[in-house]
Design an enzyme around this catalytic site. Structure first.
Site, short mmCIF file in Angstrom:
data_model
loop_
_atom_site.label_atom_id
_atom_site.label_comp_id
_atom_site.label_asym_id
_atom_site.label_seq_id
_atom_site.Cartn_x
_atom_site.Cartn_y
_atom_site.Cartn_z
N GLU A 75 0.89 -1.18 0.00
CA GLU A 75 0.00 0.00 0.00
C GLU A 75 0.92 1.22 0.00
O GLU A 75 1.54 1.52 1.01
CB GLU A 75 -0.90 0.01 1.24
CG GLU A 75 -1.48 -1.34 1.67
CD GLU A 75 -2.28 -2.02 0.59
OE1 GLU A 75 -2.92 -1.32 -0.21
OE2 GLU A 75 -2.24 -3.26 0.52
N CYS A 83 -2.29 9.04 3.03
CA CYS A 83 -2.03 8.52 1.68
C CYS A 83 -3.13 8.92 0.72
O CYS A 83 -2.88 9.15 -0.46
CB CYS A 83 -1.86 7.00 1.73
SG CYS A 83 -3.25 6.15 2.46
P1 NAD Z 1 8.80 4.77 4.24
O1 NAD Z 1 8.70 3.97 3.00
O2 NAD Z 1 9.96 5.66 4.42
O3 NAD Z 1 8.78 3.83 5.51
C1 NAD Z 1 7.73 2.91 5.76
C2 NAD Z 1 8.24 1.79 6.64
O4 NAD Z 1 9.19 0.99 5.92
C3 NAD Z 1 8.96 2.25 7.90
O5 NAD Z 1 8.58 1.41 8.97
C4 NAD Z 1 10.42 2.05 7.53
O6 NAD Z 1 11.26 1.87 8.64
C5 NAD Z 1 10.35 0.78 6.71
N1 NAD Z 1 11.48 0.55 5.81
C6 NAD Z 1 12.32 1.45 5.24
N2 NAD Z 1 13.21 0.82 4.44
C7 NAD Z 1 12.94 -0.50 4.50
C8 NAD Z 1 13.49 -1.66 3.88
N3 NAD Z 1 14.49 -1.58 3.03
N4 NAD Z 1 12.95 -2.87 4.16
C9 NAD Z 1 11.89 -2.96 5.00
N5 NAD Z 1 11.34 -1.91 5.62
C10 NAD Z 1 11.84 -0.68 5.37
O7 NAD Z 1 7.44 5.60 4.32
P2 NAD Z 1 7.02 6.72 5.41
O8 NAD Z 1 7.78 7.97 5.09
O9 NAD Z 1 7.10 6.15 6.77
O10 NAD Z 1 5.47 6.92 5.08
C11 NAD Z 1 4.96 7.81 4.13
C12 NAD Z 1 4.52 7.08 2.88
O11 NAD Z 1 3.57 6.09 3.19
C13 NAD Z 1 3.83 7.99 1.88
O12 NAD Z 1 4.32 7.72 0.59
C14 NAD Z 1 2.37 7.57 1.97
O13 NAD Z 1 1.61 7.81 0.82
C15 NAD Z 1 2.49 6.12 2.26
N6 NAD Z 1 1.25 5.61 2.86
C16 NAD Z 1 0.46 4.77 2.11
C17 NAD Z 1 -0.75 4.28 2.63
C18 NAD Z 1 -1.63 3.36 1.83
O14 NAD Z 1 -2.49 2.70 2.42
N7 NAD Z 1 -1.48 3.27 0.53
C19 NAD Z 1 -1.12 4.64 3.93
C20 NAD Z 1 -0.31 5.50 4.66
C21 NAD Z 1 0.88 5.98 4.11
#
Ligand code: NAD
Length: 489
Positions: free
Chosen positions: A258, A292
């Site tokens: 997502e 999001c």
């Molecule tokens: P991010 O991708 O930076 O981090 C998300 C999670 O992934 C964190 O827990 C992070 O520690 C982890 N992570 C980072 N690198 C990783 C790796 N290599 N392997 C495994 N895990 C890893 O995102 P963010 O800045 O925390 O959140 C914002 C983003 O989330 C925005 O793009 C937003 O649109 C999206 N979002 C999407 C939805 C949806 O349902 N589609 C909902 C909420 C937020």
């Protein structure tokens, strides 16, 4: 360390020892959690190593068969106890949420309430959703067989979450996975891990079987979850999602992503302009635009453009921004961190440099990570504020000649998470919805799809792969389907 121990140290909002800086060479031993509105240190959590994550997952594997054996009815009892716990602890949970996000009180109260609603839905329905299917044989070759499909959970589901809804995001995926009979390893964002630890504390406090563990840390810890769990449910940025997909393909484990969005709102000339101007101000500014499915760009038909823009600007200007305690005093809080401020600032500055006009807001404000709620006009698709996900309190508005141009521009995006259409004619709204490249479309509303767990929530294009929820699919996705044929005679 198990989740209960983590919880005690983190949820007790322990202060970090002074001067515990870490060198770049070694992984940091602790992660500092700060209130972005005030800069105050509100807690620390361990940055857990790949070995620690693997050990937690091995432990979860020991307890999962008992959890599965409880059956959907047995699991329902525990899930409903957790629902009671959320209700009993709502004010405290909102305190923790606010401490790590600096959200307004009203917004912080949403996470536990939303969690209760979702738990009620899946706790009560999972049994029905997981009941065996008996499709009728379509072919003479199978007519002498009884056909059965059974649903067997993946032993350990890894749930990786972002920071924008620190309690609701974990709950929305942890609960369906638990309801399916899987054990769950939750890796919350390193920016907001405290609320997720509270969830694990609640699970332990009600005495539920130890099938929920939290792994705290940044990307490396997340990668260890991806490297050891049997199914990965990821919510976060598109860039991280691609890395996770590659790692899952390497191991051949299934995943659901997502990801980000750039949701368009289309305002047609026959719309109720007041309703659209309120709904879009809310859809763009709720949670300081860090949703999001926030409205991230607006297309308005020419005949109502001036009136709509004037009303939208007035609504956005009227929003109160600041830091809440337990009182409900503000509408918009701080952004999650400096990184978010930098993105929002860049999008606004680049737009202005290319000829856009700021009608309200447009700059950083106050001491913490506050950015003023902003309306931009004279923008186009060459600008980053229209083409990239902003994830902040900005609403760029574009004037369009007609419905066809609105649809064409709305679809001109790499993303396809959700969209909204505003019109006085609901049937026309649905016709427009069906032309949009988006996983969800709300007519005369925003976010409505989020409160309908019977609907799938998934993005198209760069917004994701797979979906959460969608009634039965919401639990069946965490299961392997097994086909059994049995002779009738
Ligand atoms: P991010 O991708 O930076 O981090 C998300 C999670 O992934 C964190 O827990 C992070 O520690 C982890 N992570 C980072 N690198 C990783 C790796 N290599 N392997 C495994 N895990 C890893 O995102 P963010 O800045 O925390 O959140 C914002 C983003 O989330 C925005 O793009 C937003 O649109 C999206 N979002 C999407 C939805 C949806 O349902 N589609 C909902 C909420 C937020």
């Amino acid at each position: 360390e198990n989740s209960v121990t983590n919880t005690e140290s983190a949820a007790g909002i322990e202060q970090a020892p002074a001067g515990r800086a870490t060198s770049k060479a070694e992984a940091p031993a602790v992660i500092e959690v700060r209130n972005p509105g005030t800069g105050e240190l509100v807690g620390t959590v361990p940055a857990q190593s790949a070995d620690e994550v693997a050990a937690k997952i091995r432990e979860l594997r020991l307890y999962q068969p008992e959890w599965e054996a409880l059956g959907a009815d047995g699991r329902k009892e525990w899930l409903l106890k957790l629902q009671d716990w959320l209700i009993d602890n709502t004010e405290h949970l909102a305190d923790v949420l606010q401490s790590e996000t600096s959200k307004p009180r009203a917004d912080a109260l949403i996470d536990p309430s939303f969690g209760c609603d979702l738990i009620g839905y899946y706790a009560r329905r999972a049994g029905g959703f997981l009941t065996d299917d008996h499709p009728s044989p379509h072919s003479p070759l199978a007519r002498v067989k009884k056909l059965t499909v059974t649903y067997k959970p993946y032993p350990v589901v890894g749930v990786i979450t972002p920071w924008n809804f620190p309690l609701a995001m974990p709950i929305m995926d942890v609960i369906p996975a638990l309801a399916a009979g899987a054990a769950v390893i939750l890796k919350p964002s390193e920016v907001t891990p405290l609320s997720a630890l509270e969830l694990a504390r609640g699970w332990a406090e009600i005495g539920a079987p130890p099938v929920l563990a939290v792994a705290t840390g940044a990307g490396e810890t997340g990668a260890a979850v991806v490297g050891n769990a049997d199914y990965i449910q990821f919510t976060g940025s598109t860039a991280t999602g691609k890395k996770i997909a590659a790692a899952c393909v390497e191991r051949l484990v299934p995943y659901s992503l997502e990801l980000g969005g750039k949701d368009p709102a289309i305002v047609l000339a026959d719309a109720d302009i007041d309703r659209a101007a309120h709904g879009i101000a809310f859809g763009g500014m709720f949670n300081a635009g860090q949703v999001c499915i926030s409205v991230e760009r607006v297309y308005v038909e020419a005949p109502i453009y001036d009136e709509f823009v004037a009303k939208l600007t007035a609504n956005v200007r009227a929003l109160r921004q600041g830091i809440d305690g337990r009182e409900i005093a503000h509408d918009v809080g701080a952004l999650a961190n400096e990184n978010q401020v930098a993105i929002v600032q860049r999008h606004v500055e680049e737009a202005v440099a290319a000829g856009a006009k700021v009608l309200t807001g447009g700059k950083r404000t106050g001491q913490g990570t506050f950015f003023e709620p902003t309306v931009l006009v004279d923008v186009d698709h060459s600008m980053s504020c229209i083409s990239e996900e902003t994830f902040g309190p900005t609403l760029p508005v574009v004037k369009v000649a007609d419905e066809a141009e609105a649809v064409r521009l709305a679809n001109d995006s790499i993303y396809g998470l959700s969209a909204s259409v505003w019109t006085g004619d609901k049937e026309r709204g649905e016709r427009v919805a069906r032309q949009l490249t988006a996983g969800a479309v709300n007519i005369n509303d925003v976010f409505a799809n989020l409160f309908s767990y019977a609907l799938p929530m998934g993005g198209w294009g760069q917004s994701g792969v797979g979906a959460r929820w969608g009634g039965a699919n919401g639990v069946r996705k965490y299961c392997r389907a097994q086909a059994i044929t049995k002779p009738i005679l």
